[in-house]
Design a protein around this motif. Structure first.
Motif, mmCIF file in Angstrom:
data_model
loop_
_atom_site.group_PDB
_atom_site.id
_atom_site.type_symbol
_atom_site.label_atom_id
_atom_site.label_comp_id
_atom_site.label_asym_id
_atom_site.label_seq_id
_atom_site.Cartn_x
_atom_site.Cartn_y
_atom_site.Cartn_z
ATOM 1 N N ALA A 159 12.044 -43.825 4.647
ATOM 2 C CA ALA A 159 12.763 -44.026 5.905
ATOM 3 C C ALA A 159 12.835 -42.725 6.700
ATOM 4 O O ALA A 159 12.636 -42.713 7.922
ATOM 5 C CB ALA A 159 14.164 -44.565 5.625
ATOM 6 N N GLU A 160 13.126 -41.644 6.015
ATOM 7 C CA GLU A 160 13.193 -40.353 6.700
ATOM 8 C C GLU A 160 11.842 -39.962 7.267
ATOM 9 O O GLU A 160 11.753 -39.378 8.355
ATOM 10 C CB GLU A 160 13.709 -39.292 5.722
ATOM 11 N N ALA A 161 10.769 -40.303 6.561
ATOM 12 C CA ALA A 161 9.427 -39.939 7.027
ATOM 13 C C ALA A 161 8.997 -40.768 8.234
ATOM 14 O O ALA A 161 8.271 -40.273 9.107
ATOM 15 C CB ALA A 161 8.422 -40.114 5.896
ATOM 16 N N THR A 162 9.431 -42.019 8.292
ATOM 17 C CA THR A 162 8.965 -42.920 9.346
ATOM 18 C C THR A 162 9.955 -43.075 10.497
ATOM 19 O O THR A 162 9.620 -43.690 11.510
ATOM 20 C CB THR A 162 8.687 -44.321 8.764
ATOM 21 N N GLY A 163 11.160 -42.561 10.315
ATOM 22 C CA GLY A 163 12.173 -42.721 11.343
ATOM 23 C C GLY A 163 12.886 -44.055 11.304
ATOM 24 O O GLY A 163 13.653 -44.379 12.221
ATOM 25 N N ALA A 164 12.667 -44.842 10.246
ATOM 26 C CA ALA A 164 13.363 -46.119 10.111
ATOM 27 C C ALA A 164 14.866 -45.880 9.964
ATOM 28 O O ALA A 164 15.287 -44.914 9.332
ATOM 29 C CB ALA A 164 12.832 -46.887 8.907
ATOM 30 N N LYS A 165 15.654 -46.768 10.509
ATOM 31 C CA LYS A 165 17.116 -46.658 10.431
ATOM 32 C C LYS A 165 17.746 -47.800 9.647
ATOM 33 O O LYS A 165 18.970 -47.853 9.505
ATOM 34 C CB LYS A 165 17.707 -46.631 11.844
ATOM 35 N N ARG A 166 16.908 -48.713 9.127
ATOM 36 C CA ARG A 166 17.445 -49.895 8.463
ATOM 37 C C ARG A 166 16.558 -50.250 7.275
ATOM 38 O O ARG A 166 15.325 -50.277 7.381
ATOM 39 C CB ARG A 166 17.475 -51.067 9.450
ATOM 40 N N LEU A 167 17.187 -50.566 6.137
ATOM 41 C CA LEU A 167 16.471 -50.960 4.931
ATOM 42 C C LEU A 167 17.046 -52.253 4.387
ATOM 43 O O LEU A 167 18.265 -52.450 4.385
ATOM 44 C CB LEU A 167 16.563 -49.867 3.863
ATOM 45 N N HIS A 168 16.168 -53.115 3.909
ATOM 46 C CA HIS A 168 16.579 -54.395 3.338
ATOM 47 C C HIS A 168 16.583 -54.308 1.816
ATOM 48 O O HIS A 168 15.584 -53.900 1.213
ATOM 49 C CB HIS A 168 15.629 -55.503 3.798
ATOM 50 N N VAL A 169 17.689 -54.695 1.209
ATOM 51 C CA VAL A 169 17.827 -54.709 -0.248
ATOM 52 C C VAL A 169 17.522 -56.110 -0.753
ATOM 53 O O VAL A 169 18.290 -57.056 -0.508
ATOM 54 C CB VAL A 169 19.246 -54.296 -0.688
ATOM 55 N N MET A 170 16.416 -56.270 -1.464
ATOM 56 C CA MET A 170 16.057 -57.564 -2.043
ATOM 57 C C MET A 170 16.918 -57.827 -3.273
ATOM 58 O O MET A 170 17.070 -56.966 -4.141
ATOM 59 C CB MET A 170 14.578 -57.596 -2.402
ATOM 60 N N MET A 228 21.983 -50.949 5.979
ATOM 61 C CA MET A 228 21.485 -51.807 4.909
ATOM 62 C C MET A 228 21.628 -53.264 5.315
ATOM 63 O O MET A 228 22.641 -53.663 5.892
ATOM 64 C CB MET A 228 22.290 -51.550 3.629
ATOM 65 N N THR A 229 20.626 -54.075 4.993
ATOM 66 C CA THR A 229 20.721 -55.512 5.216
ATOM 67 C C THR A 229 20.444 -56.265 3.927
ATOM 68 O O THR A 229 19.771 -55.774 3.023
ATOM 69 C CB THR A 229 19.725 -56.004 6.288
ATOM 70 N N ILE A 230 20.985 -57.489 3.864
ATOM 71 C CA ILE A 230 20.601 -58.449 2.836
ATOM 72 C C ILE A 230 20.127 -59.705 3.550
ATOM 73 O O ILE A 230 20.613 -60.044 4.628
ATOM 74 C CB ILE A 230 21.736 -58.756 1.846
ATOM 75 N N GLU A 231 19.160 -60.402 2.935
ATOM 76 C CA GLU A 231 18.513 -61.537 3.609
ATOM 77 C C GLU A 231 18.403 -62.736 2.670
ATOM 78 O O GLU A 231 17.761 -62.644 1.622
ATOM 79 C CB GLU A 231 17.108 -61.141 4.073
#
Length: 255
Positions: free
Chosen positions: A94-105, A139-142
């Motif tokens: 995330a830090e490398a790509t600039g992403a601000k959101r991660l999904h926890v499976m 963080m998201t859950i789906e």
């Protein structure tokens, strides 16, 4: 119309993965998402994102052994150490790509009792929410439907909402996939309205075949109107398998 993000794990597969960033940009997208970046060196991902100028809307934490059917680690009481390590791995990407959101499976429940799976999932989410929060990430859950992913623990939107309420974390929210929700529950428009306070990311695909959203049983123009009317201003991820070439199937975006 909402702001669309291309899921380049499914779309633009006419190109090698690292070339899909530029292909998505050239097709008019300003953001992309993907399932898992971990097969590629961090530096290569960083360069591809920087060269494309795209935003990253979301990607998943490491799922365990995907090829052997694992679909996440978070509900498995025997995988806590591995799960915690996976959070740190995802943060690096995330830090490398600039992403601000991660999904926890959540993972497959298998022979784990529902109660143990739920309590383990919640415990791991608390760890992840704290760790991701320290890194400035959301963080998201789906919920994922049982037809596409049999045995997946988190298949109910109501269960996800209950878990998020118990978690009570300011940087955790719901990833509302319209395709998965329609298959499991239906009533998409009312559900969007009910759960919008929790929603941090939306994904779409045609139902039932997971192609472009211009075919199938859902009236997506009406869904998009509802999303806009509810004031959602985040990305809407196009997580579908193109019927033919990706670019040839993008006409629905201009309708």
């Amino acid at each position: 119309m909402p702001r669309f993000s291309a899921n380049i794990s499914m779309m633009f597969d006419e190109h090698r993965f690292l070339e899909r960033f530029a292909a998505a940009r050239d097709a008019g997208f300003e953001a992309v998402e993907f399932m898992f970046p971990y097969a590629y060196p961090v530096a290569s991902l960083r360069q591809a994102v920087q060269d494309s100028g795209l935003s990253i809307s979301v990607f998943n934490l490491p799922p365990g052994d995907w090829e052997r059917g694992e679909r996440g680690l978070a509900c498995d009481p025997g995988r806590g150490t591995e799960f915690r390590a996976s959070v740190d791995t995802a943060i690096r990407y995330a830090e490398a790509t600039g992403a601000k959101r991660l999904h926890v499976m959540a993972g497959n429940r298998g022979k784990i009792s529902f109660g143990v799976a739920r309590s383990t999932f919640l415990e791991n989410l608390r760890f992840a929410a704290d760790r991701l929060g320290e890194a400035g990430l959301e963080m998201t859950i789906e919920p994922i439907n049982q037809r596409d992913m049999p045995g997946y623990f988190l298949s109910s939107t109501e269960l996800a909402a209950d878990i998020l309420a118990e978690l009570d974390s300011t940087n955790a929210g719901l990833q509302f996939d319209v395709y998965h929700h329609q298959i499991m529950h239906g009533d998409v428009l009312h559900s969007l309205e009910r759960h919008m306070p929790l929603i941090r990311h939306i994904q779409i695909a045609g139902v039932p075949d997971r192609h472009e959203p211009d075919e199938g049983e859902l009236n997506y123009p009406r869904v998009f109107q509802k999303i806009d009317a509810l004031g959602y201003d985040g990305w809407v991820g196009c997580e579908y398998r193109p019927r033919a070439g990706t670019t040839a199937g993008l006409g629905w975006m201009g309708d």
